[in-house]
Design a protein around this motif. Structure first.
Motif, short mmCIF file in Angstrom:
data_model
loop_
_atom_site.label_atom_id
_atom_site.label_comp_id
_atom_site.label_asym_id
_atom_site.label_seq_id
_atom_site.Cartn_x
_atom_site.Cartn_y
_atom_site.Cartn_z
N VAL A 94 1.91 9.27 -6.02
CA VAL A 94 2.36 10.65 -5.77
C VAL A 94 3.40 11.05 -6.80
N LEU A 95 4.33 10.16 -7.13
CA LEU A 95 5.35 10.47 -8.13
C LEU A 95 4.72 10.69 -9.51
N ALA A 101 0.84 -1.21 0.00
CA ALA A 101 0.00 0.00 0.00
C ALA A 101 0.87 1.26 0.00
N VAL A 102 1.93 1.27 0.78
CA VAL A 102 2.83 2.41 0.83
C VAL A 102 3.52 2.58 -0.53
N LEU A 103 3.94 1.47 -1.12
CA LEU A 103 4.59 1.53 -2.42
C LEU A 103 3.64 2.10 -3.48
N VAL A 104 2.39 1.63 -3.49
CA VAL A 104 1.40 2.14 -4.45
C VAL A 104 1.16 3.63 -4.22
N LEU A 105 1.09 4.05 -2.96
CA LEU A 105 0.88 5.46 -2.64
C LEU A 105 2.05 6.31 -3.12
N VAL A 106 3.28 5.85 -2.91
CA VAL A 106 4.46 6.60 -3.34
C VAL A 106 4.50 6.70 -4.87
N VAL A 107 4.21 5.61 -5.55
CA VAL A 107 4.20 5.63 -7.02
C VAL A 107 3.12 6.58 -7.53
N SER A 160 2.08 16.71 -13.53
CA SER A 160 1.86 18.16 -13.45
C SER A 160 3.11 18.92 -13.93
N SER A 161 4.28 18.41 -13.61
CA SER A 161 5.51 19.05 -14.08
C SER A 161 5.62 18.95 -15.59
#
Length: 195
Positions: A65-66, A57-63, A72-73
């Motif tokens: 966000v990236l 879950a943390v890995l999916v969340l970090v991906v 957006s960039s």
């Protein structure tokens, strides 16, 4: 005595007593435990096992966000690049306009151009001249088709000296071109009447 100590510390050789050596016993116990664990894993229902762990879950969340931050960039980068391209095109267009205005300014320094514009735009004439306005069949003013060229084009043409024209005339008089042997026309096409 030393031999007795060594033999007692090494332990008996081969199978003795109810089992084997302690190392062999440990290896057999490890094999049995591994087999039991494999049986337990095989018996577990895959539906009861959680599909998403905390780390996943943390890995999916970090991906996620990236991806959002990079998207957006990237969008901002593409918008800025389009804006820069539009500004470059605008600069090129304005540079061309500036060049045209400079050429126009140089033309206004030429007295012949100023005189032509005064005659054409305002109908001015020089003192002692008579102005005539030519009208077409419908009564509209006929505009002259001739235009003055830019001073740059005029400056590149060198006029011939008078003696060059005089010498060309002398050469032509010494060797005249052959006359055309055809009879002159009795009637000019397009005009009524005969000569």
């Amino acid at each position: 005595m030393a031999d007795q100590r060594r033999s007692s510390t090494r332990g008996p050789r081969g199978r003795t007593g109810p089992g084997r050596t302690p190392a062999a016993r440990r290896a057999a116990e490890a094999r049995a435990a591994a087999a039991a664990a494999a049986d337990r894993i095989a018996k577990i229902d895959p539906r009861s096992h959680p599909k998403l762990t905390g780390r996943a879950a943390v890995l999916v969340l970090v991906v996620a966000v990236l991806v959002v931050s990079f998207a957006s960039s990237l969008k901002a980068y593409l918008q800025q690049r389009d804006h820069i391209d539009a500004l470059r095109a605008q600069i090129a267009q304005r540079s061309q306009t500036i060049d045209q205005l400079r050429t126009e300014k140089e033309r206004w320094q030429d007295p012949a151009f100023v005189e032509k514009e005064a005659r054409q735009r305002f109908g001015y004439v020089m003192p002692g001249e008579t102005s005539y306005v030519v009208l077409d069949a419908s009564g509209n003013r006929i505009q002259p088709e001739s235009e003055l060229t830019s001073p740059d084009a005029i400056g590149s043409h060198k006029p011939k000296a008078w003696w060059e024209d005089a010498w060309a005339s002398v050469q032509l008089a010494g060797d005249p071109p052959a006359l055309d042997e055809r009879a002159p026309a009795r009637k000019i096409n397009g005009l009524k009447g005969t000569q």
